[in-house]
Design a protein around this motif. Structure first.
Motif, short mmCIF file in Angstrom:
data_model
loop_
_atom_site.label_atom_id
_atom_site.label_comp_id
_atom_site.label_asym_id
_atom_site.label_seq_id
_atom_site.Cartn_x
_atom_site.Cartn_y
_atom_site.Cartn_z
N GLY A 34 0.17 10.67 7.83
CA GLY A 34 -1.08 9.92 7.87
C GLY A 34 -2.24 10.73 7.32
O GLY A 34 -3.07 10.22 6.55
N PHE A 75 -4.42 9.98 3.84
CA PHE A 75 -5.87 9.91 3.87
C PHE A 75 -6.48 10.89 2.88
O PHE A 75 -7.42 10.56 2.13
CB PHE A 75 -6.37 10.20 5.29
CG PHE A 75 -7.87 10.20 5.42
CD1 PHE A 75 -8.56 9.00 5.49
CD2 PHE A 75 -8.58 11.40 5.46
CE1 PHE A 75 -9.95 9.00 5.60
CE2 PHE A 75 -9.96 11.40 5.57
CZ PHE A 75 -10.65 10.20 5.64
N GLY A 98 -6.46 9.77 -0.64
CA GLY A 98 -7.16 8.53 -0.93
C GLY A 98 -6.26 7.31 -0.93
O GLY A 98 -6.59 6.28 -1.54
N ASP A 110 -5.50 5.30 1.55
CA ASP A 110 -5.75 4.69 2.86
C ASP A 110 -5.01 3.37 3.04
O ASP A 110 -4.62 3.01 4.15
CB ASP A 110 -7.26 4.44 3.05
CG ASP A 110 -8.08 5.70 2.87
OD1 ASP A 110 -7.79 6.45 1.92
OD2 ASP A 110 -9.01 5.92 3.66
N ARG A 111 -4.82 2.64 1.96
CA ARG A 111 -4.19 1.32 2.07
C ARG A 111 -2.73 1.43 2.54
O ARG A 111 -2.16 0.45 3.02
CB ARG A 111 -4.24 0.61 0.72
CG ARG A 111 -3.38 1.25 -0.35
CD ARG A 111 -3.55 0.58 -1.71
NE ARG A 111 -2.65 1.14 -2.72
CZ ARG A 111 -2.85 2.28 -3.35
NH1 ARG A 111 -3.95 2.98 -3.08
NH2 ARG A 111 -1.99 2.72 -4.24
N ASP A 112 -2.13 2.62 2.36
CA ASP A 112 -0.73 2.80 2.77
C ASP A 112 -0.60 3.24 4.22
O ASP A 112 0.52 3.25 4.75
CB ASP A 112 -0.04 3.83 1.86
CG ASP A 112 0.16 3.32 0.45
OD1 ASP A 112 0.54 2.14 0.32
OD2 ASP A 112 -0.05 4.08 -0.51
N ILE A 113 -1.70 3.64 4.85
CA ILE A 113 -1.61 4.11 6.25
C ILE A 113 -1.09 3.01 7.18
O ILE A 113 -0.27 3.30 8.06
CB ILE A 113 -2.98 4.66 6.71
CG1 ILE A 113 -3.29 5.95 5.94
CG2 ILE A 113 -2.97 4.92 8.22
CD1 ILE A 113 -4.63 6.58 6.29
#
Length: 428
Positions: free
Chosen positions: A28, A32, A35, A37-40
């Protein structure tokens, strides 16, 4: 940069973060930082998706079956059966300990359950008979790793689910390695009995006493026959077999042995639910972790790096055994399989190693890690049961670990040892 989630994961483990949170925090954080974030949210979705699986239902059912066996006295009947056969030889109780673990392995498939169930009976009995407590606890911990090797096996179910190979093939391939470890430990005990003058447990049992012990152990010993016979015969799936095992052990405990009462059932279900929850949460987190493995292309990087060392599969198998043994010292077998399986298995399959053979190498190696200092889980369980310090057990278990390491290398370089039975059955 994303590939640095692996060393970050190790750092989190070293500072004491629980494995479940480390499996999520490391990837995680790197997502982050990159960059992405959409995959978190993928991490969180895959925790549930990883647990929501029909094959994985076998794990809580086998855990429940093991708990029923412990509470109903089935374990005691196995110990008495073993003692009637070999309790009269020098070092007899140590042999009984190993043999009981081999029999219990065919019922529960859990090293922790084996250590707790067998250890709570055998360690006090061995100490009373003249063995040192550290020796009794060490042989209990060492023999308990047979539990996840001789089928049924929780970690083999996890491996088969993760890598999409046959559970039945893995179960069949685990029989010979498990028997080899048990036989090797008993051979070492025989040598130690001769040189260290280990005590004799009891007089030789009469045939009548052996018959009585066999009758009491008969119904429990049918459990692995029903489980494996049903799976290998195509009668039911491994998940269905685990449910059958629960029903069968409940019937044996309540109506055959009559040692299990209705008021015991809630405690049994609660204990097995807690144990299963821990394992399934780890599986879910590890599968979320696996998502980032694919995003980072760690498998391809590992393949290129491995092949840069050598293209000789024998040399690479030797090196990977050392790596797995070290990993097993610090990480439980289940999470280690889900983390490393997708990275390592494709490399060795591409080199011509049978996927079932590599699965057994990895499963046995990481299972032995459960008893390997400094972080072996069964060492802590054996320490809790016996009252001995983990540091003391870590020294006492070394000769037994040496035997298990020899078996690992034998099954690595002589594939027929583990592959003959699956091939006979047409599973590999």
């Amino acid at each position: 940069m994303l590939i640095f989630f692996l060393p970050l994961f190790l750092v989190f483990l070293l500072v004491g973060m629980p494995v479940f949170f480390a499996l999520l925090a490391a990837p995680g954080f790197m997502l982050f930082a990159e960059g992405m974030d959409r995959d978190i949210p993928l991490l969180f979705r895959n925790i549930y998706n990883g647990i929501d699986s029909f094959p994985l239902m076998a794990i809580p059912f086998f855990m429940l079956a093991g708990e029923v066996m412990n509470r109903s006295g089935i374990t005691l009947s196995l110990v008495n059966f073993s003692q009637s056969l070999i309790g009269h030889v020098r070092g007899g109780l140590a042999h009984v300990n190993v043999m009981s673990s081999m029999l219990f392995a065919g019922l529960s498939g859990s090293a922790v359950a084996d250590t707790s169930a067998i250890g709570s009976m055998m360690i006090p009995a061995m100490e009373k008979n003249g063995y040192s407590r550290k020796f009794a606890a060490a042989i209990t911990a060492a023999s308990s790793v047979i539990g996840p090797i001789i089928p049924p096996s929780g970690i083999m179910i996890i491996y088969a689910y993760t890598m999409e190979i046959s559970v039945a093939a893995l179960f069949a391939a685990g029989v010979v390695p498990g028997v080899m470890i048990g036989s090797g430990l008993m051979l070492l005990i025989a040598l130690m009995a001769k040189h260290q003058n280990l005590p004799i447990a009891s007089e030789k049992a009469t045939w009548r006493e052996r018959g009585t012990a066999t009758r009491k152990a008969f119904w429990p010993l049918l459990t692995p026959v029903i489980i494996l016979g049903g799976i290998l015969g195509g009668i039911f799936t491994p998940t269905e077999a685990s449910a059958v095992a629960v029903l069968y052990t409940l019937v044996v405990g309540m109506f055959v042995l009559r040692t299990l009462r209705l008021k015991d059932i809630p405690d049994i279900f609660t204990a097995s639910a807690k144990s299963s929850a821990v394992i399934l949460l780890l599986v879910g987190a590890a599968l979320a972790f696996k998502t980032v493995v694919s995003l980072s292309h760690a498998a391809e990087s590992m393949a290129h790096w491995t092949l840069s060392i050598s293209e000789n599969p024998l040399i690479l198998l030797f090196l990977i055994n050392i790596l797995l043994f070290i990993v097993g010292m610090f990480l439980d077998a289940g999470p280690a399989i889900i983390i490393l399986g997708p990275i390592l298995a494709p490399v060795f399959v591409s080199l011509g190693i049978d996927p079932v053979h590599f699965a057994i190498i990895m499963s046995v190696n990481l299972t032995v890690g459960l008893a390997t200092p400094p972080m072996g889980l069964v060492l802590f369980v054996a320490s809790s049961v016996s009252g001995e310090k983990v540091e003391t057990l870590s020294r006492a278990i070394l000769p037994f670990l040496a035997v298990e390491v020899v078996v690992i290398f034998l099954i690595t370089f002589f594939p027929s040892l583990s592959m003959t039975i699956p091939q006979w059955l047409g599973l590999a």
